[in-house]
Enzyme design. Sequence first.
Site, mmCIF file in Angstrom:
data_model
loop_
_atom_site.group_PDB
_atom_site.id
_atom_site.type_symbol
_atom_site.label_atom_id
_atom_site.label_comp_id
_atom_site.label_asym_id
_atom_site.label_seq_id
_atom_site.Cartn_x
_atom_site.Cartn_y
_atom_site.Cartn_z
ATOM 1 N N ALA A 64 -0.313 5.869 -6.903
ATOM 2 C CA ALA A 64 -0.915 7.186 -6.714
ATOM 3 C C ALA A 64 -0.917 7.526 -5.235
ATOM 4 O O ALA A 64 -0.924 6.627 -4.384
ATOM 5 C CB ALA A 64 -2.345 7.168 -7.251
ATOM 6 N N GLY A 107 0.016 2.807 -9.489
ATOM 7 C CA GLY A 107 0.503 3.763 -10.488
ATOM 8 C C GLY A 107 1.992 3.621 -10.751
ATOM 9 O O GLY A 107 2.475 4.008 -11.816
ATOM 10 N N GLU A 110 2.157 0.949 -13.268
ATOM 11 C CA GLU A 110 1.639 1.540 -14.510
ATOM 12 C C GLU A 110 2.681 2.470 -15.129
ATOM 13 O O GLU A 110 2.838 2.527 -16.350
ATOM 14 C CB GLU A 110 0.336 2.292 -14.214
ATOM 15 N N GLU A 130 -4.704 -1.894 -6.215
ATOM 16 C CA GLU A 130 -5.834 -0.963 -6.085
ATOM 17 C C GLU A 130 -7.094 -1.620 -5.552
ATOM 18 O O GLU A 130 -7.877 -1.000 -4.828
ATOM 19 C CB GLU A 130 -6.150 -0.304 -7.445
HETATM 20 N N1 CAA Z 1 0.201 7.139 -1.164
HETATM 21 C C1 CAA Z 1 0.434 7.986 -0.119
HETATM 22 N N2 CAA Z 1 1.324 7.730 0.851
HETATM 23 C C2 CAA Z 1 1.990 6.557 0.791
HETATM 24 C C3 CAA Z 1 1.795 5.634 -0.264
HETATM 25 C C4 CAA Z 1 0.847 5.968 -1.265
HETATM 26 N N3 CAA Z 1 0.611 5.177 -2.324
HETATM 27 N N4 CAA Z 1 2.594 4.569 -0.042
HETATM 28 C C5 CAA Z 1 3.263 4.820 1.108
HETATM 29 N N5 CAA Z 1 2.904 6.023 1.596
HETATM 30 C C6 CAA Z 1 3.363 6.674 2.827
HETATM 31 C C7 CAA Z 1 2.760 6.027 4.066
HETATM 32 O O1 CAA Z 1 1.466 6.500 4.301
HETATM 33 C C8 CAA Z 1 3.763 6.439 5.102
HETATM 34 O O2 CAA Z 1 3.529 7.759 5.463
HETATM 35 P P1 CAA Z 1 3.653 8.233 7.024
HETATM 36 O O3 CAA Z 1 5.127 8.120 7.318
HETATM 37 O O4 CAA Z 1 3.161 9.635 6.990
HETATM 38 O O5 CAA Z 1 2.828 7.275 7.820
HETATM 39 C C9 CAA Z 1 5.092 6.404 4.348
HETATM 40 O O6 CAA Z 1 4.766 6.481 2.962
HETATM 41 C C10 CAA Z 1 5.832 5.109 4.549
HETATM 42 O O7 CAA Z 1 4.934 4.063 4.217
HETATM 43 P P2 CAA Z 1 4.911 2.678 5.041
HETATM 44 O O8 CAA Z 1 5.121 2.949 6.475
HETATM 45 O O9 CAA Z 1 3.687 1.944 4.655
HETATM 46 O O10 CAA Z 1 6.251 2.026 4.441
HETATM 47 P P3 CAA Z 1 6.605 0.496 4.229
HETATM 48 O O11 CAA Z 1 7.997 0.512 3.720
HETATM 49 O O12 CAA Z 1 6.292 -0.284 5.465
HETATM 50 O O13 CAA Z 1 5.607 -0.039 3.084
HETATM 51 C C11 CAA Z 1 4.530 0.019 0.923
HETATM 52 C C12 CAA Z 1 5.752 0.411 1.778
HETATM 53 C C13 CAA Z 1 4.458 -1.520 0.809
HETATM 54 C C14 CAA Z 1 4.751 0.635 -0.421
HETATM 55 C C15 CAA Z 1 3.235 0.518 1.590
HETATM 56 O O14 CAA Z 1 3.406 1.874 1.950
HETATM 57 C C16 CAA Z 1 2.048 0.434 0.687
HETATM 58 O O15 CAA Z 1 1.438 -0.608 0.581
HETATM 59 N N6 CAA Z 1 1.678 1.557 0.028
HETATM 60 C C17 CAA Z 1 0.467 1.643 -0.768
HETATM 61 C C18 CAA Z 1 0.606 0.898 -2.092
HETATM 62 C C19 CAA Z 1 -0.685 1.012 -2.885
HETATM 63 O O16 CAA Z 1 -1.738 0.601 -2.458
HETATM 64 N N7 CAA Z 1 -0.585 1.601 -4.100
HETATM 65 C C20 CAA Z 1 -1.712 1.806 -4.977
HETATM 66 C C21 CAA Z 1 -2.176 3.243 -4.883
HETATM 67 S S1 CAA Z 1 -3.638 3.575 -5.837
HETATM 68 C C22 CAA Z 1 -3.105 3.806 -7.420
HETATM 69 O O17 CAA Z 1 -1.933 3.716 -7.723
HETATM 70 C C23 CAA Z 1 -4.166 4.143 -8.420
HETATM 71 C C24 CAA Z 1 -3.725 4.197 -9.837
HETATM 72 O O18 CAA Z 1 -3.891 3.272 -10.584
HETATM 73 C C25 CAA Z 1 -3.116 5.413 -10.412
#
Ligand code: CAA
Length: 256
Positions: A64, A107, A110, A130
């Site tokens: 998400a 997500g 999921e 999460e």
């Molecule tokens: N939401 C919003 N933006 C995100 C994102 C997310 N889930 N994942 C990555 N981005 C964005 C970053 O903020 C970044 O944006 P900026 O360029 O504006 O700074 C851009 O994408 C690139 O991200 P990274 O620099 O972090 O890229 P990376 O390649 O080094 O890492 C990653 C990739 C491992 C996926 C890392 O971005 C990450 O850990 N993301 C979050 C993963 C996460 O926690 N997901 C769970 C979300 S909650 C959920 O899903 C609830 C549910 O059950 C529905």
Amino acid sequence: MNEVLLSTPEAGIALIRINREEARNALNDAVRARLADFFGQLSEDKEVRCIILTGGSRVFAAGADIKAMAEASAIDIMLRATHRLWQAITACGKPIIAAVNGLALGGGCELAMNADLIIAGESARFGQPEIKLGIIPGAGGTQRLTRAVGKFKAMKMLLTGQPIGAAEAFGMGLVSEVVGDDQVLERAMALAREIAALPPLAIAQVKEVVLAGQDIPLEAALMLERKAFQILFASADQKEGMRAFIEKRPPEFKGI
Ligand code: CAA
């Protein structure tokens, strides 16, 4: 509008691609709404026999959109009612293959679990991170993951938030097949082609009975299976499939 793309690589096969690389394919409302539209549309399309859902080469979907919910209130989240958008995917009666390269997190994991088959590249990683954000999975992660892999493996992923690799995911039953990273789409297409050539009414019954059956008592599930089995004898494709076998020729299924 181009954050989710729909194409028809071959007759009978639809390909949905999440294309929001700059945000690692994070699922914001627009992406989810577009996914819901496409799945709803493809569900109704008689020409479509199988759907492949994929993302990019490095990220399937990073979950998400955290930026879109960081400051939201509980009521905001409730009013967004994103479960309605997910329902368009879960209600889709066509077989869905998730072709996963790279990260399928939160997500994204999921979303993949909403598919019927998951083909993963060898470098793919699956996780429910999460917990590290102070929340829990909100789109089926605590339930579908547990049903897929069992309590103790699911708990490890859910309580630590640590992702697992494709081989481990395969070993625990979270993915159907692991192939080379550059083979993922090709393998998904081959499977989709195979499924698309099979009788669609029977394919739809397999999907419906397996999914409905896993959440009801066994006796009721077996009854569902029996009824679907019986009903298929009303289809022309059942007659064609069995006659073709007896006449030692390839069947010509018509979807009726
Ligand atoms: N939401 C919003 N933006 C995100 C994102 C997310 N889930 N994942 C990555 N981005 C964005 C970053 O903020 C970044 O944006 P900026 O360029 O504006 O700074 C851009 O994408 C690139 O991200 P990274 O620099 O972090 O890229 P990376 O390649 O080094 O890492 C990653 C990739 C491992 C996926 C890392 O971005 C990450 O850990 N993301 C979050 C993963 C996460 O926690 N997901 C769970 C979300 S909650 C959920 O899903 C609830 C549910 O059950 C529905």
